[in-house]
Design a protein around this motif. Structure first.
Motif, PDB file in Angstrom:
ATOM      1  N   ALA A   1       7.323   0.041 -12.997  1.00 34.42           N
ATOM      2  CA  ALA A   1       6.385   0.447 -14.055  1.00 34.42           C
ATOM      3  C   ALA A   1       6.100   1.940 -14.003  1.00 34.42           C
ATOM      4  CB  ALA A   1       5.098  -0.359 -13.922  1.00 34.42           C
ATOM      5  N   LEU A   2       5.875   2.477 -12.806  1.00 35.02           N
ATOM      6  CA  LEU A   2       5.564   3.900 -12.667  1.00 35.02           C
ATOM      7  C   LEU A   2       6.766   4.772 -13.030  1.00 35.02           C
ATOM      8  CD1 LEU A   2       3.496   3.951  -9.345  1.00 35.02           C
ATOM      9  CD2 LEU A   2       2.623   4.177 -11.672  1.00 35.02           C
ATOM     10  N   LEU A   3       7.943   4.388 -12.567  1.00 28.92           N
ATOM     11  CA  LEU A   3       9.154   5.165 -12.869  1.00 28.92           C
ATOM     12  C   LEU A   3       9.447   5.168 -14.364  1.00 28.92           C
ATOM     13  CD1 LEU A   3      11.391   3.943  -9.916  1.00 28.92           C
ATOM     14  CD2 LEU A   3      10.683   6.318 -10.290  1.00 28.92           C
ATOM     15  N   SER A   4       9.306   3.999 -14.991  1.00 25.49           N
ATOM     16  CA  SER A   4       9.551   3.911 -16.430  1.00 25.49           C
ATOM     17  C   SER A   4       8.573   4.795 -17.198  1.00 25.49           C
ATOM     18  CB  SER A   4       9.424   2.457 -16.871  1.00 25.49           C
ATOM     19  OG  SER A   4       9.556   2.339 -18.266  1.00 25.49           O
ATOM     20  N   LYS A   5       7.313   4.774 -16.794  1.00 27.00           N
ATOM     21  CA  LYS A   5       6.298   5.602 -17.442  1.00 27.00           C
ATOM     22  C   LYS A   5       6.623   7.083 -17.296  1.00 27.00           C
ATOM     23  CE  LYS A   5       2.152   6.247 -19.336  1.00 27.00           C
ATOM     24  NZ  LYS A   5       1.775   5.745 -20.689  1.00 27.00           N
TER      25      LYS A   5
ATOM     26  N   SER B   1       2.568   3.910   4.624  1.00 25.10           N
ATOM     27  CA  SER B   1       1.332   3.793   3.858  1.00 25.10           C
ATOM     28  C   SER B   1       0.118   3.562   4.749  1.00 25.10           C
ATOM     29  CB  SER B   1       1.446   2.630   2.865  1.00 25.10           C
ATOM     30  OG  SER B   1       1.618   1.402   3.549  1.00 25.10           O
ATOM     31  N   VAL B   2       0.346   3.166   5.998  1.00 25.93           N
ATOM     32  CA  VAL B   2      -0.762   2.752   6.872  1.00 25.93           C
ATOM     33  C   VAL B   2      -1.611   3.941   7.308  1.00 25.93           C
ATOM     34  CG1 VAL B   2      -1.394   1.614   9.035  1.00 25.93           C
ATOM     35  CG2 VAL B   2       0.488   0.721   7.655  1.00 25.93           C
ATOM     36  N   MET B   3      -0.974   4.966   7.828  1.00 24.21           N
ATOM     37  CA  MET B   3      -1.684   6.103   8.408  1.00 24.21           C
ATOM     38  C   MET B   3      -1.574   7.362   7.561  1.00 24.21           C
ATOM     39  SD  MET B   3      -2.852   4.541  11.033  1.00 24.21           S
ATOM     40  CE  MET B   3      -3.606   5.877  11.969  1.00 24.21           C
ATOM     41  N   ALA B   4      -1.139   7.231   6.321  1.00 18.73           N
ATOM     42  CA  ALA B   4      -1.008   8.398   5.446  1.00 18.73           C
ATOM     43  C   ALA B   4      -2.338   9.132   5.330  1.00 18.73           C
ATOM     44  CB  ALA B   4      -0.525   7.978   4.066  1.00 18.73           C
ATOM     45  N   PRO B   5      -2.334  10.463   5.436  1.00 15.02           N
ATOM     46  CA  PRO B   5      -3.590  11.223   5.336  1.00 15.02           C
ATOM     47  C   PRO B   5      -4.158  11.223   3.925  1.00 15.02           C
ATOM     48  CG  PRO B   5      -1.711  12.696   5.580  1.00 15.02           C
ATOM     49  CD  PRO B   5      -1.181  11.313   5.755  1.00 15.02           C
ATOM     50  N   ALA B   6      -5.328  11.805   3.794  1.00 13.23           N
ATOM     51  CA  ALA B   6      -6.100  11.701   2.558  1.00 13.23           C
ATOM     52  C   ALA B   6      -5.372  12.288   1.352  1.00 13.23           C
ATOM     53  CB  ALA B   6      -7.451  12.391   2.739  1.00 13.23           C
ATOM     54  N   ARG B   7      -4.718  13.434   1.509  1.00 11.46           N
ATOM     55  CA  ARG B   7      -4.133  14.096   0.342  1.00 11.46           C
ATOM     56  C   ARG B   7      -3.067  13.243  -0.345  1.00 11.46           C
ATOM     57  NH1 ARG B   7      -2.511  20.332   0.666  1.00 11.46           N
ATOM     58  NH2 ARG B   7      -4.786  20.391   0.856  1.00 11.46           N
ATOM     59  N   PRO B   8      -2.036  12.728   0.368  1.00 12.35           N
ATOM     60  CA  PRO B   8      -1.064  11.874  -0.332  1.00 12.35           C
ATOM     61  C   PRO B   8      -1.666  10.562  -0.816  1.00 12.35           C
ATOM     62  CG  PRO B   8      -0.569  11.991   2.026  1.00 12.35           C
ATOM     63  CD  PRO B   8      -1.590  13.031   1.744  1.00 12.35           C
ATOM     64  N   ARG B   9      -2.677  10.036  -0.123  1.00 16.34           N
ATOM     65  CA  ARG B   9      -3.346   8.829  -0.614  1.00 16.34           C
ATOM     66  C   ARG B   9      -3.979   9.083  -1.977  1.00 16.34           C
ATOM     67  NH1 ARG B   9      -4.834   4.570   2.972  1.00 16.34           N
ATOM     68  NH2 ARG B   9      -3.942   4.945   5.027  1.00 16.34           N
ATOM     69  N   MET B  10      -4.715  10.168  -2.069  1.00 19.97           N
ATOM     70  CA  MET B  10      -5.388  10.467  -3.333  1.00 19.97           C
ATOM     71  C   MET B  10      -4.379  10.772  -4.433  1.00 19.97           C
ATOM     72  SD  MET B  10      -8.491   9.893  -2.759  1.00 19.97           S
ATOM     73  CE  MET B  10      -9.021  10.421  -4.383  1.00 19.97           C
ATOM     74  N   ALA B  11      -3.288  11.464  -4.086  1.00 19.97           N
ATOM     75  CA  ALA B  11      -2.254  11.751  -5.085  1.00 19.97           C
ATOM     76  C   ALA B  11      -1.614  10.461  -5.586  1.00 19.97           C
ATOM     77  CB  ALA B  11      -1.197  12.672  -4.492  1.00 19.97           C
ATOM     78  N   ALA B  12      -1.422   9.496  -4.680  1.00 18.88           N
ATOM     79  CA  ALA B  12      -0.849   8.208  -5.077  1.00 18.88           C
ATOM     80  C   ALA B  12      -1.786   7.469  -6.018  1.00 18.88           C
ATOM     81  CB  ALA B  12      -0.555   7.366  -3.844  1.00 18.88           C
TER      82      ALA B  12
ATOM     83  N   ASP C   1      -4.083   8.822  -7.856  1.00 18.31           N
ATOM     84  CA  ASP C   1      -4.147   9.585  -9.109  1.00 18.31           C
ATOM     85  C   ASP C   1      -3.008   9.186 -10.047  1.00 18.31           C
ATOM     86  OD1 ASP C   1      -6.402  10.944  -8.305  1.00 18.31           O
ATOM     87  OD2 ASP C   1      -5.344  12.781  -7.739  1.00 18.31           O
ATOM     88  N   ARG C   2      -1.788   9.044  -9.506  1.00 15.56           N
ATOM     89  CA  ARG C   2      -0.654   8.630 -10.340  1.00 15.56           C
ATOM     90  C   ARG C   2      -0.881   7.225 -10.893  1.00 15.56           C
ATOM     91  NH1 ARG C   2       4.574   9.833 -11.544  1.00 15.56           N
ATOM     92  NH2 ARG C   2       4.617  11.636 -10.142  1.00 15.56           N
ATOM     93  N   LEU C   3      -1.369   6.331 -10.047  1.00 15.43           N
ATOM     94  CA  LEU C   3      -1.630   4.968 -10.496  1.00 15.43           C
ATOM     95  C   LEU C   3      -2.652   4.948 -11.629  1.00 15.43           C
ATOM     96  CD1 LEU C   3      -1.751   3.386  -6.957  1.00 15.43           C
ATOM     97  CD2 LEU C   3      -0.141   2.687  -8.750  1.00 15.43           C
ATOM     98  N   ALA C   4      -3.734   5.718 -11.467  1.00 15.34           N
ATOM     99  CA  ALA C   4      -4.776   5.753 -12.493  1.00 15.34           C
ATOM    100  C   ALA C   4      -4.259   6.355 -13.800  1.00 15.34           C
ATOM    101  CB  ALA C   4      -5.976   6.546 -11.983  1.00 15.34           C
ATOM    102  N   ARG C   5      -3.328   7.281 -13.690  1.00 11.26           N
ATOM    103  CA  ARG C   5      -2.806   7.973 -14.876  1.00 11.26           C
ATOM    104  C   ARG C   5      -1.712   7.169 -15.583  1.00 11.26           C
ATOM    105  NH1 ARG C   5      -0.904  12.080 -12.337  1.00 11.26           N
ATOM    106  NH2 ARG C   5       1.301  11.487 -12.384  1.00 11.26           N
TER     107      ARG C   5
ATOM    108  N   GLY D   1      -3.177  -2.810  -4.786  1.00  9.66           N
ATOM    109  CA  GLY D   1      -3.168  -2.993  -3.341  1.00  9.66           C
ATOM    110  C   GLY D   1      -2.241  -2.049  -2.604  1.00  9.66           C
ATOM    111  N   THR D   2      -1.997  -2.354  -1.342  1.00 10.06           N
ATOM    112  CA  THR D   2      -1.096  -1.528  -0.542  1.00 10.06           C
ATOM    113  C   THR D   2       0.295  -1.473  -1.145  1.00 10.06           C
ATOM    114  OG1 THR D   2      -2.215  -1.622   1.599  1.00 10.06           O
ATOM    115  CG2 THR D   2       0.178  -1.511   1.652  1.00 10.06           C
ATOM    116  N   ALA D   3       0.755  -2.576  -1.734  1.00  4.04           N
ATOM    117  CA  ALA D   3       2.095  -2.586  -2.323  1.00  4.04           C
ATOM    118  C   ALA D   3       2.207  -1.552  -3.437  1.00  4.04           C
ATOM    119  CB  ALA D   3       2.425  -3.981  -2.849  1.00  4.04           C
ATOM    120  N   GLY D   4       1.242  -1.561  -4.360  1.00  2.00           N
ATOM    121  CA  GLY D   4       1.297  -0.618  -5.457  1.00  2.00           C
ATOM    122  C   GLY D   4       1.038   0.812  -5.029  1.00  2.00           C
ATOM    123  N   TYR D   5       0.117   0.973  -4.093  1.00  2.00           N
ATOM    124  CA  TYR D   5      -0.160   2.305  -3.534  1.00  2.00           C
ATOM    125  C   TYR D   5       1.082   2.847  -2.831  1.00  2.00           C
ATOM    126  CZ  TYR D   5      -1.611   4.655   0.876  1.00  2.00           C
ATOM    127  OH  TYR D   5      -1.687   5.421   1.999  1.00  2.00           O
TER     128      TYR D   5
END
Length: 327
Positions: free
Chosen positions: A166-170, A269-280, A282-286, A126-130
């Protein structure tokens, strides 16, 4: 017809209730989505309970997140059958949101559901993790790396904090998790925290400059917690601010910034443009393991989301609340 939570305001005051709506009542948009899952975020809880003027227009379907399948589209980027995710863009505040079985939206607000996740898993993030992923990317982009020292995460048992740990530890960082829930130490260590500290150490007024402790900080509290985090950050370190759970104020001085070169970066996180959204995403998926999502998420049915909003604001929720809108 479909089920939804609807917030309204009339002569009798403000109400939030489960109701049935007609598809013809959906707001304008070029993509219609059959919602599979939504979430309950802190902002959603404020909207449902009315404890903060989050909702700008009435009536309003809350829910700043959703995941589902496109059923109709006149947007060039989306076709019927596409799996999509939405986070933010004022949905649930100015435009009907995800705590419903149907949504009509601006296609520019959507991102493709990463293949690594099911719709439920995406909403466990969700928004929290993103937002947590945006924060981690901000630290890394600023040049913070694991051998520089510990990263402090405040609000550690919340949605942002849990995913950030979780992300930082990874990524190889040593994480110090600040929490007011002393019973949750084992949970935080399972997520990857190396150290657990009492949030009381940060929550009271402190000196403008304190002992240097942190190479970086991800803060979702604001107020004195953020001020103390800045005062404890090492020379050249980076503090990322993304929330106001303790308060919107920042009772700090410029000392950490002009004497230690500390950087304070805001995350929206509300109005972030497409590029940082997709990068975020991508990190979550990885980097985010599926068993972490099982650890941090709990499910509720749509009718139970209203009661869950009170529990969330009272600090009675660990991690993330996933809302099954079809249950």
């Amino acid at each position: 017809m479909f089920s939804a939570i609807l917030i309204d305001q009339g002569e009798a005051g403000r109400t939030a209730a489960l109701t049935t709506l007609d598809e013809a009542e959906l707001p304008e948009g070029d993509v219609r989505v059959e919602v599979a899952y939504s979430t309950l975020n802190y902002k959603d809880a404020l909207a449902i309970t009315g404890r903060s003027p989050v909702v700008r227009d009435f009536p309003m379907v809350p829910g700043i997140d959703l995941a589902g399948v496109v059923t109709e589209s006149t947007h060039r980027g989306w076709e019927k059958g596409d799996l999509v995710v939405l986070n933010g863009w004022g949905v649930g505040e100015r435009h009907w949101g995800g705590l419903a079985q149907q949504a009509r939206l601006n296609g520019d607000w959507l991102v493709p559901l990463p293949s690594a996740f099911t719709p439920r898993q995406a909403m466990a993030i969700g928004t929290a993790g993103y937002t947590a992923s945006l924060c981690v990317n901000a630290l890394v982009d600023r040049g913070v790396h694991p051998d520089q020292g510990e990263i402090l995460v405040t609000g550690a048992t919340g949605g942002v904090g849990s995913v950030a740990i979780a992300l930082l530890s990874k990524a190889g960082f040593s994480v110090a998790a600040a929490t007011g829930k002393s019973s949750e130490g084992d949970y935080l260590r399972r997520l990857g925290a190396a150290t657990v500290l009492d949030r009381a150490e940060l929550a009271a007024p402190g000196k403008p400059l304190q002992k240097e402790r942190w190479a970086g900080v991800i803060d979702s509290a604001g107020s004195h917690t953020l001020a103390n985090a800045c005062a404890q950050t090492r020379y050249g370190g980076t503090v990322v601010a993304c929330g106001l759970a303790q308060g919107m104020d920042l009772p700090a001085t410029v000392a950490p910034f002009i004497l230690r070169g500390v950087a304070l970066i805001g995350i929206d996180s509300v109005m972030a443009p497409a590029r940082p959204r997709m990068a975020a995403w991508d990190r979550l998926a990885r980097d985010l393991e599926p068993d972490v999502l099982d650890e941090i998420a709990q499910d509720v049915a749509l009718p139970d989301a209203i009661a869950a909003a009170d529990r969330l604001l009272e600090g009675g929720v660990r991690g993330r609340i996933v809302v099954d809108v079809n249950r």
